[in-house]
Design an enzyme around this catalytic site. Sequence first.
Site, PDB file in Angstrom:
ATOM      1  N   TYR A   1       0.862  -1.224  -0.021  1.00 58.36           N
ATOM      2  CA  TYR A   1       0.012   0.082  -0.041  1.00 58.36           C
ATOM      3  C   TYR A   1       0.890   1.395  -0.078  1.00 58.36           C
ATOM      4  CZ  TYR A   1       1.518  -0.363   4.868  1.00 58.36           C
ATOM      5  OH  TYR A   1       2.176  -0.644   6.061  1.00 58.36           O
ATOM      6  N   GLY A   2       2.226   1.272   0.200  1.00 55.67           N
ATOM      7  CA  GLY A   2       3.005   2.379   0.361  1.00 55.67           C
ATOM      8  C   GLY A   2       4.090   2.289  -0.637  1.00 55.67           C
ATOM      9  N   THR A   3       5.445   2.463   0.081  1.00 64.41           N
ATOM     10  CA  THR A   3       6.497   2.561  -0.794  1.00 64.41           C
ATOM     11  C   THR A   3       7.079   1.488  -1.879  1.00 64.41           C
ATOM     12  OG1 THR A   3       8.031   2.020   0.901  1.00 64.41           O
ATOM     13  CG2 THR A   3       7.560   4.335   0.694  1.00 64.41           C
ATOM     14  N   LEU A   4       6.532   0.270  -1.596  1.00 65.02           N
ATOM     15  CA  LEU A   4       6.814  -0.957  -2.387  1.00 65.02           C
ATOM     16  C   LEU A   4       5.920  -0.923  -3.785  1.00 65.02           C
ATOM     17  CD1 LEU A   4       6.794  -3.671   0.483  1.00 65.02           C
ATOM     18  CD2 LEU A   4       8.649  -3.202  -1.249  1.00 65.02           C
TER      19      LEU A   4
ATOM     20  N   GLU B   1      10.951  -4.422   6.321  1.00 69.98           N
ATOM     21  CA  GLU B   1       9.697  -3.897   6.907  1.00 69.98           C
ATOM     22  C   GLU B   1      10.284  -4.025   8.232  1.00 69.98           C
ATOM     23  OE1 GLU B   1       7.903  -2.161   5.692  1.00 69.98           O
ATOM     24  OE2 GLU B   1       7.121  -2.793   3.694  1.00 69.98           O
TER      25      GLU B   1
END
Length: 188
Positions: free
Chosen positions: A28-31, A105
């Site tokens: 949902y983010g920087t990946l 993570e």
Amino acid sequence: MGAADEHPQHQPSPAPEGEAKRTLVFTYGTLKRGFSNHGLLQDLARAGDAAFVAAAATAEPLPLVCGPYRVPFLLNLPGEHGCQRVRGELYSVTPHGLARLDELEGVSRAHYERLPVSVVVDGGEGAAEEVVAYYAHRGYAAEMWARSGRRGHAEYSPAVAAGYVRRVDRPQHLTFLDQIRVFVSSQS
């Protein structure tokens, strides 16, 4: 190394007998594609350890907030007012790929925790699918939600991510958890 390791698969498919089971991971983010940590998923894809499946969204509203340095955090606080279904991407990863994601993570360091989440795949028939996602660790999630004013985002978009600071460009004298403690205790 088997023959499957020599030819990376770019489309998800059932694992051949004897091949390790893949895990579906909701990012949902920087990946996500276009963001700073997506290079890890690209590297894993080239090695056959990850494959894009589809765009997806959480089946239920969940808080998605930005913490220090505009780092995104999905909070395992279902039912909170002020949150929305979160949009992201779904990847199929091998155990090796999952270990690499866990490392990024900070799972062993209590930065994030990998937990189940229900998602609905875009263009799917509406049935929720159980996958995993990296949530903010429960040790600071409630404080992060309070610090955000109890308002979340529907998507970590370029506009939401504006001001993101890459890990290597952050102060190195503070740990990630120290950065979070400073952030949640600040007023602005």
